[in-house]
Scaffold this active site. Structure first.
Site, PDB file in Angstrom:
ATOM      1  N   SER A  35       0.790  -1.228   0.000  1.00 44.88           N
ATOM      2  CA  SER A  35       0.000   0.000   0.000  1.00 44.88           C
ATOM      3  C   SER A  35       0.824   1.282   0.000  1.00 44.88           C
ATOM      4  O   SER A  35       0.411   2.274  -0.608  1.00 44.88           O
ATOM      5  CB  SER A  35      -0.965   0.007   1.189  1.00 44.88           C
ATOM      6  OG  SER A  35      -0.275  -0.170   2.409  1.00 44.88           O
ATOM      7  N   ASP A 239      -3.384   6.360  11.060  1.00 48.83           N
ATOM      8  CA  ASP A 239      -3.407   4.913  11.274  1.00 48.83           C
ATOM      9  C   ASP A 239      -2.046   4.352  11.674  1.00 48.83           C
ATOM     10  O   ASP A 239      -1.912   3.156  11.945  1.00 48.83           O
ATOM     11  CB  ASP A 239      -3.924   4.190  10.026  1.00 48.83           C
ATOM     12  CG  ASP A 239      -3.050   4.420   8.790  1.00 48.83           C
ATOM     13  OD1 ASP A 239      -1.960   5.016   8.901  1.00 48.83           O
ATOM     14  OD2 ASP A 239      -3.467   3.990   7.692  1.00 48.83           O
ATOM     15  N   HIS A 242       0.461   4.175   7.204  1.00 48.64           N
ATOM     16  CA  HIS A 242       0.668   4.712   5.857  1.00 48.64           C
ATOM     17  C   HIS A 242       1.309   6.096   5.892  1.00 48.64           C
ATOM     18  O   HIS A 242       0.990   6.911   6.767  1.00 48.64           O
ATOM     19  CB  HIS A 242      -0.662   4.764   5.108  1.00 48.64           C
ATOM     20  CG  HIS A 242      -1.256   3.419   4.885  1.00 48.64           C
ATOM     21  ND1 HIS A 242      -2.417   2.999   5.514  1.00 48.64           N
ATOM     22  CD2 HIS A 242      -0.848   2.376   4.120  1.00 48.64           C
ATOM     23  CE1 HIS A 242      -2.697   1.760   5.137  1.00 48.64           C
ATOM     24  NE2 HIS A 242      -1.771   1.361   4.296  1.00 48.64           N
TER      25      HIS A 242
END
Length: 297
Positions: A35, A239, A242
């Protein structure tokens, strides 16, 4: 008159974007991993639905550039713009990643570099075992890279950012270094690019408790032409997993600096450009040209 007709035929057969690619050797940059390579900069989860939404903010360093293209999911060259993994990592919400800032930084610091062809392949949440030869992600990467090369490109580097998903399980951590080495070796072999430069981002975060162990495996991979760029300390989204938009911009610039400092040796047969396979094949254009000569001579 004959020359005018021939030029008109070529102009009709090749769209402007492909014409630009054929005028310059296409510098292929593969983007792979999970990601943080696909890009989650500016993506926030809605607390009520848990579905991610991208804020749509594209920094100046990530703006489109007429010399930057990307290979789409249907294997067509299109002008690159954020989010560049939107049709590759399609099951997730994509935002800003390091690819565009990398490409823009390279072009800014080396104006003679030429046209950049980004080949996005990253998919969020994937483990290194999913990137092994025979697995779907590996085979897709090879397919997309080969298509890019066959359409007139030269492999310049792969930017690799993966490992967060392998910080959860102790067994995965123990096997990580060997699996990563096998992936790099197999990929270079299958792309017929044994010296392909690989720029590996060292983890800044992880999904589990074994972040430092995976980082150590990455730092000690011990393969030629594998250069490490450490993301540790770059700002993270709420979070804690990321990279933020500005962190992705900075990472892209760090990767560009590492790339431009690196002086790779010849990549053997990768330097032979071929026509764009997404458009009218060159032999058809040649046949039409010969037909005109025979008709008007």
């Amino acid at each position: 008159m004959l020359s005018f007709i021939a030029l008109a035929l070529l102009a009709h057969a090749l769209p402007i974007e492909c014409e630009n690619l054929l005028k310059h050797k296409l510098n292929i940059i593969i983007l792979a991993g999970q990601s943080n390579m696909a890009g989650r900069g500016g993506v926030a989860n809605e607390t009520s639905t848990g579905i991610g939404t991208w804020d749509g903010v594209v920094p100046p360093q990530c703006q489109p550039n007429p010399s930057i293209f990307r290979l789409s999911a249907d294997l067509a060259w299109v002008k690159a713009r954020e989010p560049i993994h939107s049709d590759i990592d399609a099951r997730k919400t994509d935002g800003v990643g390091p690819g565009m800032s990398f490409a823009n930084a390279v072009l800014t610091k080396d104006p003679n570099f030429g046209v950049v062809g980004l080949v996005p392949c990253a998919v969020g949440g994937t483990t290194i075992s999913q990137w092994q030869k025979g697995e779907f992600l590996y085979e897709q990467l090879v397919k997309r890279a080969e298509m890019a090369q066959q359409s007139g490109g030269v492999y310049r580097a792969m930017l690799w950012y993966q490992g967060e998903a392998d910080t959860v399980n102790e067994e995965d951590v123990e096997l990580y270094k060997g699996r990563l080495k096998t992936f790099f070796d197999d990929l270079r072999s299958d792309l017929h690019a044994p010296l392909l430069p690989i720029f590996q981002v060292i983890l800044a975060s992880g999904e589990g408790p074994y972040i430092e162990e995976v980082r150590e495996a990455q730092l000690n991979i011990g393969l030629p032409n594998v250069k490490c760029v450490d993301a540790k300390g770059l700002p993270l989204e709420p979070d804690d997993l990321h990279l933020t938009t500005q962190a992705q911009v900075r990472l892209g610039e760090m990767l560009a600096d590492a790339y431009l400092r690196f002086k790779p040796r010849s990549l053997q047969s990768n330097n032979v450009p071929t026509p764009c396979s997404n458009f009218v094949p060159f032999f058809i254009i040649t046949a039409q040209f010969l037909w005109i000569i025979l008709t008007f001579s």
